[in-house]
Design a protein around this motif. Structure first.
Motif, PDB file in Angstrom:
ATOM      1  N   VAL A   1      31.059  -3.808   2.949  1.00  0.00           N
ATOM      2  CA  VAL A   1      31.156  -4.080   1.519  1.00  0.00           C
ATOM      3  C   VAL A   1      31.690  -5.496   1.346  1.00  0.00           C
ATOM      4  CG1 VAL A   1      32.311  -3.421  -0.628  1.00  0.00           C
ATOM      5  CG2 VAL A   1      31.533  -1.652   0.970  1.00  0.00           C
ATOM      6  N   MET A   2      31.009  -6.256   0.519  1.00  0.00           N
ATOM      7  CA  MET A   2      31.451  -7.616   0.197  1.00  0.00           C
ATOM      8  C   MET A   2      31.578  -7.741  -1.307  1.00  0.00           C
ATOM      9  SD  MET A   2      29.381 -10.241   2.659  1.00  0.00           S
ATOM     10  CE  MET A   2      30.273 -11.627   1.940  1.00  0.00           C
ATOM     11  N   SER A   3      32.640  -8.401  -1.729  1.00  0.00           N
ATOM     12  CA  SER A   3      32.806  -8.620  -3.164  1.00  0.00           C
ATOM     13  C   SER A   3      32.424 -10.050  -3.512  1.00  0.00           C
ATOM     14  CB  SER A   3      34.256  -8.358  -3.581  1.00  0.00           C
ATOM     15  OG  SER A   3      35.109  -9.304  -2.981  1.00  0.00           O
ATOM     16  N   SER A   4      31.968 -10.218  -4.729  1.00  0.00           N
ATOM     17  CA  SER A   4      31.724 -11.562  -5.251  1.00  0.00           C
ATOM     18  C   SER A   4      31.829 -11.502  -6.768  1.00  0.00           C
ATOM     19  CB  SER A   4      30.359 -12.095  -4.800  1.00  0.00           C
ATOM     20  OG  SER A   4      29.328 -11.252  -5.220  1.00  0.00           O
ATOM     21  N   LEU A   5      31.915 -12.669  -7.352  1.00  0.00           N
ATOM     22  CA  LEU A   5      32.002 -12.744  -8.811  1.00  0.00           C
ATOM     23  C   LEU A   5      30.647 -13.060  -9.395  1.00  0.00           C
ATOM     24  CD1 LEU A   5      35.277 -14.698  -9.678  1.00  0.00           C
ATOM     25  CD2 LEU A   5      34.711 -12.344 -10.258  1.00  0.00           C
ATOM     26  N   ARG A   6      30.272 -12.327 -10.424  1.00  0.00           N
ATOM     27  CA  ARG A   6      29.044 -12.627 -11.159  1.00  0.00           C
ATOM     28  C   ARG A   6      29.388 -12.598 -12.645  1.00  0.00           C
ATOM     29  NH1 ARG A   6      24.126  -9.003  -9.804  1.00  0.00           N
ATOM     30  NH2 ARG A   6      24.172 -10.222  -7.891  1.00  0.00           N
ATOM     31  N   ASP A   7      29.248 -13.730 -13.303  1.00  0.00           N
ATOM     32  CA  ASP A   7      29.590 -13.852 -14.726  1.00  0.00           C
ATOM     33  C   ASP A   7      31.011 -13.373 -14.999  1.00  0.00           C
ATOM     34  OD1 ASP A   7      26.994 -14.815 -15.238  1.00  0.00           O
ATOM     35  OD2 ASP A   7      26.222 -12.778 -15.458  1.00  0.00           O
ATOM     36  N   GLY A   8      31.937 -13.708 -14.102  1.00  0.00           N
ATOM     37  CA  GLY A   8      33.340 -13.363 -14.303  1.00  0.00           C
ATOM     38  C   GLY A   8      33.689 -11.926 -13.968  1.00  0.00           C
ATOM     39  N   VAL A   9      32.712 -11.159 -13.485  1.00  0.00           N
ATOM     40  CA  VAL A   9      32.937  -9.751 -13.147  1.00  0.00           C
ATOM     41  C   VAL A   9      32.827  -9.582 -11.634  1.00  0.00           C
ATOM     42  CG1 VAL A   9      32.045  -7.393 -13.427  1.00  0.00           C
ATOM     43  CG2 VAL A   9      31.969  -8.993 -15.357  1.00  0.00           C
ATOM     44  N   THR A  10      33.769  -8.836 -11.031  1.00  0.00           N
ATOM     45  CA  THR A  10      33.696  -8.579  -9.593  1.00  0.00           C
ATOM     46  C   THR A  10      32.636  -7.516  -9.336  1.00  0.00           C
ATOM     47  OG1 THR A  10      36.028  -9.106  -9.307  1.00  0.00           O
ATOM     48  CG2 THR A  10      34.983  -7.851  -7.550  1.00  0.00           C
ATOM     49  N   ILE A  11      31.723  -7.840  -8.422  1.00  0.00           N
ATOM     50  CA  ILE A  11      30.709  -6.863  -8.005  1.00  0.00           C
ATOM     51  C   ILE A  11      30.906  -6.584  -6.520  1.00  0.00           C
ATOM     52  CG2 ILE A  11      29.013  -7.463  -9.780  1.00  0.00           C
ATOM     53  CD1 ILE A  11      27.598  -9.179  -7.593  1.00  0.00           C
ATOM     54  N   TRP A  12      30.481  -5.420  -6.100  1.00  0.00           N
ATOM     55  CA  TRP A  12      30.661  -4.955  -4.732  1.00  0.00           C
ATOM     56  C   TRP A  12      29.294  -4.682  -4.137  1.00  0.00           C
ATOM     57  CZ3 TRP A  12      35.653  -5.371  -3.294  1.00  0.00           C
ATOM     58  CH2 TRP A  12      36.596  -5.462  -4.329  1.00  0.00           C
ATOM     59  N   ARG A  13      28.980  -5.401  -3.067  1.00  0.00           N
ATOM     60  CA  ARG A  13      27.651  -5.280  -2.453  1.00  0.00           C
ATOM     61  C   ARG A  13      27.761  -4.515  -1.141  1.00  0.00           C
ATOM     62  NH1 ARG A  13      25.497 -11.314  -2.464  1.00  0.00           N
ATOM     63  NH2 ARG A  13      23.495 -10.302  -2.143  1.00  0.00           N
ATOM     64  N   VAL A  14      26.836  -3.595  -0.938  1.00  0.00           N
ATOM     65  CA  VAL A  14      26.779  -2.813   0.303  1.00  0.00           C
ATOM     66  C   VAL A  14      25.675  -3.416   1.157  1.00  0.00           C
ATOM     67  CG1 VAL A  14      26.474  -0.516   1.301  1.00  0.00           C
ATOM     68  CG2 VAL A  14      27.579  -0.763  -0.951  1.00  0.00           C
ATOM     69  N   LEU A  15      26.068  -3.989   2.316  1.00  0.00           N
ATOM     70  CA  LEU A  15      25.158  -4.803   3.126  1.00  0.00           C
ATOM     71  C   LEU A  15      25.150  -4.377   4.583  1.00  0.00           C
ATOM     72  CD1 LEU A  15      26.449  -8.225   1.765  1.00  0.00           C
ATOM     73  CD2 LEU A  15      24.418  -7.001   0.984  1.00  0.00           C
ATOM     74  N   LEU A  16      24.035  -4.669   5.249  1.00  0.00           N
ATOM     75  CA  LEU A  16      23.910  -4.455   6.688  1.00  0.00           C
ATOM     76  C   LEU A  16      23.220  -5.687   7.259  1.00  0.00           C
ATOM     77  CD1 LEU A  16      24.353  -2.330   8.958  1.00  0.00           C
ATOM     78  CD2 LEU A  16      22.048  -1.507   8.489  1.00  0.00           C
ATOM     79  N   GLY A  17      23.780  -6.220   8.337  1.00  0.00           N
ATOM     80  CA  GLY A  17      23.178  -7.398   8.934  1.00  0.00           C
ATOM     81  C   GLY A  17      24.247  -8.403   9.286  1.00  0.00           C
ATOM     82  N   PRO A  18      23.870  -9.601   9.644  1.00  0.00           N
ATOM     83  CA  PRO A  18      22.518 -10.153   9.576  1.00  0.00           C
ATOM     84  C   PRO A  18      21.632  -9.739  10.748  1.00  0.00           C
ATOM     85  CG  PRO A  18      24.034 -11.802  10.413  1.00  0.00           C
ATOM     86  CD  PRO A  18      24.859 -10.587  10.084  1.00  0.00           C
ATOM     87  N   PHE A  19      20.325  -9.895  10.525  1.00  0.00           N
ATOM     88  CA  PHE A  19      19.308  -9.623  11.536  1.00  0.00           C
ATOM     89  C   PHE A  19      18.554 -10.914  11.812  1.00  0.00           C
ATOM     90  CE2 PHE A  19      20.255  -5.642   9.496  1.00  0.00           C
ATOM     91  CZ  PHE A  19      20.320  -4.759  10.563  1.00  0.00           C
ATOM     92  N   ASN A  20      17.961 -11.024  13.012  1.00  0.00           N
ATOM     93  CA  ASN A  20      17.268 -12.245  13.411  1.00  0.00           C
ATOM     94  C   ASN A  20      15.876 -12.375  12.815  1.00  0.00           C
ATOM     95  OD1 ASN A  20      19.383 -13.188  14.964  1.00  0.00           O
ATOM     96  ND2 ASN A  20      18.691 -12.106  16.779  1.00  0.00           N
ATOM     97  N   SER A  21      15.321 -11.273  12.289  1.00  0.00           N
ATOM     98  CA  SER A  21      13.982 -11.349  11.703  1.00  0.00           C
ATOM     99  C   SER A  21      13.908 -10.415  10.500  1.00  0.00           C
ATOM    100  CB  SER A  21      12.916 -10.938  12.720  1.00  0.00           C
ATOM    101  OG  SER A  21      13.011  -9.553  12.992  1.00  0.00           O
ATOM    102  N   ARG A  22      12.976 -10.721   9.631  1.00  0.00           N
ATOM    103  CA  ARG A  22      12.770  -9.861   8.470  1.00  0.00           C
ATOM    104  C   ARG A  22      12.347  -8.467   8.932  1.00  0.00           C
ATOM    105  NH1 ARG A  22      11.473 -11.091   2.890  1.00  0.00           N
ATOM    106  NH2 ARG A  22      11.320  -9.042   1.963  1.00  0.00           N
ATOM    107  N   GLU A  23      11.516  -8.422   9.988  1.00  0.00           N
ATOM    108  CA  GLU A  23      11.028  -7.133  10.497  1.00  0.00           C
ATOM    109  C   GLU A  23      12.194  -6.255  10.957  1.00  0.00           C
ATOM    110  OE1 GLU A  23       9.771 -10.165  11.479  1.00  0.00           O
ATOM    111  OE2 GLU A  23       8.001 -10.004  10.184  1.00  0.00           O
ATOM    112  N   ALA A  24      13.151  -6.860  11.672  1.00  0.00           N
ATOM    113  CA  ALA A  24      14.312  -6.094  12.149  1.00  0.00           C
ATOM    114  C   ALA A  24      15.129  -5.583  10.970  1.00  0.00           C
ATOM    115  CB  ALA A  24      15.175  -6.951  13.070  1.00  0.00           C
ATOM    116  N   ALA A  25      15.286  -6.406   9.942  1.00  0.00           N
ATOM    117  CA  ALA A  25      16.033  -5.990   8.751  1.00  0.00           C
ATOM    118  C   ALA A  25      15.302  -4.855   8.039  1.00  0.00           C
ATOM    119  CB  ALA A  25      16.233  -7.180   7.816  1.00  0.00           C
ATOM    120  N   GLU A  26      13.982  -4.977   7.924  1.00  0.00           N
ATOM    121  CA  GLU A  26      13.189  -3.923   7.277  1.00  0.00           C
ATOM    122  C   GLU A  26      13.302  -2.602   8.059  1.00  0.00           C
ATOM    123  OE1 GLU A  26      11.524  -3.892   4.429  1.00  0.00           O
ATOM    124  OE2 GLU A  26      11.292  -6.009   3.918  1.00  0.00           O
TER     125      GLU A  26
END
Length: 108
Positions: A66-91
């Motif tokens: 989980v990573m947080s960031s600010l968008r328009d002054g509001v904290t949002i929480w992103r659920v992420l996996l990666g990074p991957f070396n290729s788009r295919e691996a991420a897909e």
């Protein structure tokens, strides 16, 4: 008559070939800068919900984070996996997770 190759024309031809090779490398993602890809499962307004979702996502021994960031002054929480070396691996990872996802280029 036929044009004789001089050192200058040889060098120009080599420079052009090198540049074309570099452009082909960039077009195919082989430049010195490695492109990475990240899988995103959700962007949420509540940290607890994001963390609960992330806990259930594990692909090939890798856990979502989980990573947080600010968008328009509001904290949002992103659920992420990666990074991957290729788009295919991420897909593949996104599909293996078995829930809706999208893939984007780079690392947040």
């Amino acid at each position: 008559g036929p044009t004789r190759a001089t050192p200058e024309t040889e060098r120009a031809r080599t420079d052009r070939n090198d540049r074309e090779d570099q452009e082909a490398d960039v077009a195919q993602g082989r430049s010195g800068v490695r492109t990475s890809w990240t899988v995103s499962f959700a962007t949420l307004l509540q940290e607890e919900k994001a963390r609960d979702l992330a806990k259930g996502i594990k692909v090939d021994g890798r856990s979502a984070r989980v990573m947080s960031s600010l968008r328009d002054g509001v904290t949002i929480w992103r659920v992420l996996l990666g990074p991957f070396n290729s788009r295919e691996a991420a897909e593949r990872a996104g599909m293996a997770a078995g829930i809706p996802y999208w893939v984007f280029e780079g690392v947040p």
